[in-house]
Design a protein around this motif. Structure first.
Motif, PDB file in Angstrom:
ATOM      1  N   SER A  23       0.886  -1.392   0.088  1.00 52.87           N
ATOM      2  CA  SER A  23       0.010   0.035   0.084  1.00 52.87           C
ATOM      3  C   SER A  23       0.835   1.295  -0.064  1.00 52.87           C
ATOM      4  O   SER A  23       0.218   2.345  -0.478  1.00 52.87           O
ATOM      5  CB  SER A  23      -0.717  -0.096   1.140  1.00 52.87           C
ATOM      6  OG  SER A  23      -0.235  -0.018   2.393  1.00 52.87           O
ATOM      7  N   ILE A  83       1.952   2.685  -3.492  1.00 51.96           N
ATOM      8  CA  ILE A  83       0.903   3.263  -4.394  1.00 51.96           C
ATOM      9  C   ILE A  83       0.603   4.697  -4.377  1.00 51.96           C
ATOM     10  O   ILE A  83       0.559   5.180  -3.208  1.00 51.96           O
ATOM     11  CB  ILE A  83      -0.620   2.713  -4.142  1.00 51.96           C
ATOM     12  CG1 ILE A  83      -0.593   0.986  -4.331  1.00 51.96           C
ATOM     13  CG2 ILE A  83      -1.603   3.267  -4.958  1.00 51.96           C
ATOM     14  CD1 ILE A  83      -1.904   0.449  -3.948  1.00 51.96           C
ATOM     15  N   LYS A  84       0.883   5.591  -5.478  1.00 49.89           N
ATOM     16  CA  LYS A  84       0.968   6.836  -5.477  1.00 49.89           C
ATOM     17  C   LYS A  84      -0.677   7.117  -5.565  1.00 49.89           C
ATOM     18  O   LYS A  84      -1.174   8.092  -4.876  1.00 49.89           O
ATOM     19  CB  LYS A  84       1.669   7.288  -6.762  1.00 49.89           C
ATOM     20  CG  LYS A  84       1.624   8.998  -6.738  1.00 49.89           C
ATOM     21  CD  LYS A  84       2.473   9.279  -7.996  1.00 49.89           C
ATOM     22  CE  LYS A  84       2.823  10.864  -8.177  1.00 49.89           C
ATOM     23  NZ  LYS A  84       3.504  11.175  -8.998  1.00 49.89           N
ATOM     24  N   ASN A  85      -1.349   6.547  -6.457  1.00 45.63           N
ATOM     25  CA  ASN A  85      -2.770   6.988  -6.705  1.00 45.63           C
ATOM     26  C   ASN A  85      -3.355   5.898  -7.672  1.00 45.63           C
ATOM     27  O   ASN A  85      -2.853   5.182  -8.291  1.00 45.63           O
ATOM     28  CB  ASN A  85      -3.228   8.341  -7.318  1.00 45.63           C
ATOM     29  CG  ASN A  85      -2.754   8.642  -8.628  1.00 45.63           C
ATOM     30  OD1 ASN A  85      -2.168   7.585  -9.333  1.00 45.63           O
ATOM     31  ND2 ASN A  85      -2.676   9.650  -9.192  1.00 45.63           N
ATOM     32  N   VAL A  86      -4.953   5.873  -7.465  1.00 43.28           N
ATOM     33  CA  VAL A  86      -5.710   4.933  -8.002  1.00 43.28           C
ATOM     34  C   VAL A  86      -6.675   5.617  -8.875  1.00 43.28           C
ATOM     35  O   VAL A  86      -7.410   6.508  -8.429  1.00 43.28           O
ATOM     36  CB  VAL A  86      -6.252   3.993  -7.022  1.00 43.28           C
ATOM     37  CG1 VAL A  86      -7.237   3.084  -7.769  1.00 43.28           C
ATOM     38  CG2 VAL A  86      -5.077   3.082  -6.291  1.00 43.28           C
ATOM     39  N   GLU A  87      -6.871   5.306 -10.264  1.00 39.10           N
ATOM     40  CA  GLU A  87      -7.861   5.929 -11.085  1.00 39.10           C
ATOM     41  C   GLU A  87      -8.941   4.788 -11.560  1.00 39.10           C
ATOM     42  O   GLU A  87      -8.392   3.879 -12.267  1.00 39.10           O
ATOM     43  CB  GLU A  87      -7.169   6.680 -12.217  1.00 39.10           C
ATOM     44  CG  GLU A  87      -7.879   7.547 -13.180  1.00 39.10           C
ATOM     45  CD  GLU A  87      -7.205   8.138 -14.411  1.00 39.10           C
ATOM     46  OE1 GLU A  87      -7.877   8.640 -14.952  1.00 39.10           O
ATOM     47  OE2 GLU A  87      -6.005   8.037 -14.178  1.00 39.10           O
ATOM     48  N   ILE A 123      -3.385   1.954 -11.697  1.00 40.26           N
ATOM     49  CA  ILE A 123      -2.792   1.962 -10.338  1.00 40.26           C
ATOM     50  C   ILE A 123      -1.359   2.495 -10.713  1.00 40.26           C
ATOM     51  O   ILE A 123      -0.486   2.008 -11.459  1.00 40.26           O
ATOM     52  CB  ILE A 123      -2.727   0.834  -9.546  1.00 40.26           C
ATOM     53  CG1 ILE A 123      -4.102   0.054  -9.362  1.00 40.26           C
ATOM     54  CG2 ILE A 123      -1.900   0.940  -8.386  1.00 40.26           C
ATOM     55  CD1 ILE A 123      -4.201  -1.321  -8.677  1.00 40.26           C
ATOM     56  N   ARG A 124      -1.198   3.775 -10.157  1.00 39.70           N
ATOM     57  CA  ARG A 124       0.441   4.537 -10.291  1.00 39.70           C
ATOM     58  C   ARG A 124       0.902   4.134  -8.969  1.00 39.70           C
ATOM     59  O   ARG A 124       0.497   4.491  -8.121  1.00 39.70           O
ATOM     60  CB  ARG A 124       0.008   5.857 -10.784  1.00 39.70           C
ATOM     61  CG  ARG A 124      -0.538   5.825 -12.205  1.00 39.70           C
ATOM     62  CD  ARG A 124      -0.292   7.536 -12.456  1.00 39.70           C
ATOM     63  NE  ARG A 124      -0.583   7.640 -13.966  1.00 39.70           N
ATOM     64  CZ  ARG A 124      -1.864   8.294 -14.313  1.00 39.70           C
ATOM     65  NH1 ARG A 124      -2.614   8.746 -13.302  1.00 39.70           N
ATOM     66  NH2 ARG A 124      -2.066   8.388 -15.565  1.00 39.70           N
ATOM     67  N   THR A 125       2.198   3.879  -9.226  1.00 41.99           N
ATOM     68  CA  THR A 125       3.011   3.526  -7.850  1.00 41.99           C
ATOM     69  C   THR A 125       4.099   4.706  -7.809  1.00 41.99           C
ATOM     70  O   THR A 125       4.411   5.476  -8.806  1.00 41.99           O
ATOM     71  CB  THR A 125       3.892   2.224  -8.148  1.00 41.99           C
ATOM     72  OG1 THR A 125       4.843   2.051  -9.346  1.00 41.99           O
ATOM     73  CG2 THR A 125       2.718   1.123  -8.324  1.00 41.99           C
ATOM     74  N   VAL A 126       4.731   4.673  -6.597  1.00 44.31           N
ATOM     75  CA  VAL A 126       5.614   5.611  -6.188  1.00 44.31           C
ATOM     76  C   VAL A 126       7.062   5.203  -6.841  1.00 44.31           C
ATOM     77  O   VAL A 126       7.409   4.239  -7.082  1.00 44.31           O
ATOM     78  CB  VAL A 126       5.868   5.644  -4.877  1.00 44.31           C
ATOM     79  CG1 VAL A 126       6.860   6.593  -4.408  1.00 44.31           C
ATOM     80  CG2 VAL A 126       4.339   6.258  -4.133  1.00 44.31           C
TER      81      VAL A 126
END
Length: 57
Positions: free
Chosen positions: A12, A15-19, A38-41
């Motif tokens: 978790s 995870i940078k953000n979820v669209e 799902i964009r990750t850090v």
């Protein structure tokens, strides 16, 4: 994703953000009804960097 297990291994805090796209449009196949993106850090040190010295005469 290259493997279905990648989602299980995703932590978790990575995870940078979820669209959620409910009408993906022409970018995806006609059979796709929705997309979860799902964009990750980016990890420190990931990618390329370097130093190229040069002289202007």
């Amino acid at each position: 994703m290259r493997d279905s297990r990648e989602l299980q291994r995703l932590k978790s805090d990575a995870i940078k953000n979820v669209e959620i796209i409910t009408s993906p449009g022409a970018r995806y196949d006609a059979t796709v009804s929705s997309v979860i993106r799902i964009r990750t850090v980016k990890k420190q040190g990931e990618g390329m960097s370097g130093f190229l010295p040069f002289h202007i005469l």
